[in-house]
Design a protein around this motif. Structure first.
Motif, short mmCIF file in Angstrom:
data_model
loop_
_atom_site.label_atom_id
_atom_site.label_comp_id
_atom_site.label_asym_id
_atom_site.label_seq_id
_atom_site.Cartn_x
_atom_site.Cartn_y
_atom_site.Cartn_z
N ASP A 33 -11.00 -11.23 -34.53
CA ASP A 33 -10.24 -10.03 -34.90
C ASP A 33 -8.75 -10.39 -34.96
O ASP A 33 -8.23 -11.00 -34.03
CB ASP A 33 -10.49 -8.93 -33.86
CG ASP A 33 -10.06 -7.56 -34.34
OD1 ASP A 33 -8.88 -7.41 -34.74
OD2 ASP A 33 -10.88 -6.64 -34.33
N GLY A 95 -13.32 6.60 -34.66
CA GLY A 95 -12.41 5.47 -34.45
C GLY A 95 -12.61 4.32 -35.41
O GLY A 95 -11.95 3.29 -35.29
N THR A 97 -12.11 2.09 -38.56
CA THR A 97 -10.99 1.91 -39.50
C THR A 97 -11.38 1.03 -40.69
O THR A 97 -10.75 1.11 -41.74
CB THR A 97 -9.76 1.30 -38.80
OG1 THR A 97 -10.12 0.04 -38.24
CG2 THR A 97 -9.23 2.21 -37.71
N HIS A 102 -19.66 -3.47 -38.56
CA HIS A 102 -19.24 -4.60 -37.72
C HIS A 102 -19.35 -4.20 -36.26
O HIS A 102 -19.28 -3.01 -35.91
CB HIS A 102 -17.81 -5.03 -38.05
CG HIS A 102 -16.80 -3.93 -37.88
ND1 HIS A 102 -16.58 -2.98 -38.85
CD2 HIS A 102 -15.98 -3.61 -36.87
CE1 HIS A 102 -15.65 -2.13 -38.44
NE2 HIS A 102 -15.28 -2.48 -37.22
N HIS A 104 -17.83 -5.19 -32.39
CA HIS A 104 -16.79 -5.87 -31.63
C HIS A 104 -17.41 -6.57 -30.41
O HIS A 104 -18.21 -5.96 -29.69
CB HIS A 104 -15.76 -4.86 -31.09
CG HIS A 104 -15.03 -4.08 -32.14
ND1 HIS A 104 -13.72 -4.35 -32.48
CD2 HIS A 104 -15.41 -3.03 -32.92
CE1 HIS A 104 -13.32 -3.49 -33.41
NE2 HIS A 104 -14.33 -2.67 -33.69
N HIS A 117 -9.40 -1.74 -29.46
CA HIS A 117 -8.47 -2.10 -30.53
C HIS A 117 -7.20 -2.67 -29.93
O HIS A 117 -6.67 -2.13 -28.96
CB HIS A 117 -8.13 -0.88 -31.39
CG HIS A 117 -9.30 -0.34 -32.15
ND1 HIS A 117 -9.98 0.78 -31.77
CD2 HIS A 117 -9.91 -0.79 -33.27
CE1 HIS A 117 -10.98 1.01 -32.62
NE2 HIS A 117 -10.96 0.08 -33.54
P1 5GP Z 1 -12.97 -0.54 -36.36
O1 5GP Z 1 -13.23 -0.23 -37.81
O2 5GP Z 1 -14.22 -0.80 -35.58
O3 5GP Z 1 -12.15 0.54 -35.70
O4 5GP Z 1 -12.10 -1.83 -36.25
C1 5GP Z 1 -11.81 -2.70 -37.29
C2 5GP Z 1 -11.28 -3.98 -36.68
O5 5GP Z 1 -11.06 -4.90 -37.73
C3 5GP Z 1 -9.94 -3.82 -35.94
O6 5GP Z 1 -10.09 -4.30 -34.60
C4 5GP Z 1 -8.96 -4.66 -36.75
O7 5GP Z 1 -8.02 -5.33 -35.94
C5 5GP Z 1 -9.88 -5.63 -37.49
N1 5GP Z 1 -9.39 -6.03 -38.79
C6 5GP Z 1 -8.88 -5.22 -39.76
N2 5GP Z 1 -8.56 -5.94 -40.86
C7 5GP Z 1 -8.86 -7.23 -40.56
C8 5GP Z 1 -8.72 -8.45 -41.30
O8 5GP Z 1 -8.28 -8.49 -42.45
N3 5GP Z 1 -9.12 -9.59 -40.68
C9 5GP Z 1 -9.62 -9.59 -39.41
N4 5GP Z 1 -9.99 -10.76 -38.90
N5 5GP Z 1 -9.76 -8.46 -38.68
C10 5GP Z 1 -9.38 -7.29 -39.25
#
Ligand code: 5GP
Ligand code: ZN
Length: 140
Positions: A33, A95, A97, A102, A104, A117
């Motif tokens: 991440d 939550g 984004t 995916h 974590h 996050h």
């Molecule tokens: P969620 O959708 O579960 O809230 O989190 C999305 C996660 O993807 C976040 O922790 C964010 O830091 C990570 N993330 C967003 N864009 C990118 C990216 O371009 N590359 C990587 N490696 N992680 C990303």
């Protein structure tokens, strides 16, 4: 839907934008991440596009779940955290984004406040080092 042209995680899966990779197999990809909640925070994605858990096929869901366990075991071996948080969000209200399924994998140390996050971008060299440590533990 197998892929989405403007989805950032589809672009990572296709190698169109860079990521610090940890593990890859037929159905899944694991990378660090960029805004980690803690050092060693990795994301496991399905290579095929699905917005969230509700859209996942059984085959991809099984594959991601097995990879999550594999990566979590490697994180435990490589980084010896006190605990490992596995989190996954469905919908902006929950939550989420990035709207590509995916999971974590977040190492947690006792006494440290660790959410799901991170607040700031990680040092790329640090990410590469952590990924190498986790990769080495996957192989052993
Ligand atoms: P969620 O959708 O579960 O809230 O989190 C999305 C996660 O993807 C976040 O922790 C964010 O830091 C990570 N993330 C967003 N864009 C990118 C990216 O371009 N590359 C990587 N490696 N992680 C990303
Ligand atoms: Zn996608």
């Amino acid at each position: 839907m197998s892929e989405s042209s403007d989805c950032i995680f589809c672009k990572i899966a296709r190698g169109e934008i860079p990521s610090v990779k940890v593990y890859e197999d037929e159905h899944t990809l694991t990378f660090m991440d960029v805004r980690p909640a803690s050092p060693g925070h990795a994301l496991v994605i399905s290579k095929a596009h699905a917005a969230n858990l509700l859209e996942m096929t059984e085959v991809d869901l099984q594959a991601v779940t097995l990879t999550v366990q594999r990566v979590a075991r490697a994180v435990q071996k490589a980084l010896a955290p006190d605990g490992i948080r596995i989190s996954q969000f469905n919908g902006a209200a929950a939550g989420q984004t990035v709207f590509h399924y995916h999971v974590h994998v977040i190492p947690v140390q006792e006494g440290q406040h660790t959410g799901s996050h991170g607040r700031s971008s990680a040092d790329p060299q640090q990410l590469a080092l952590l990924a190498a440590q986790i990769r080495a533990a996957l192989g052993s």
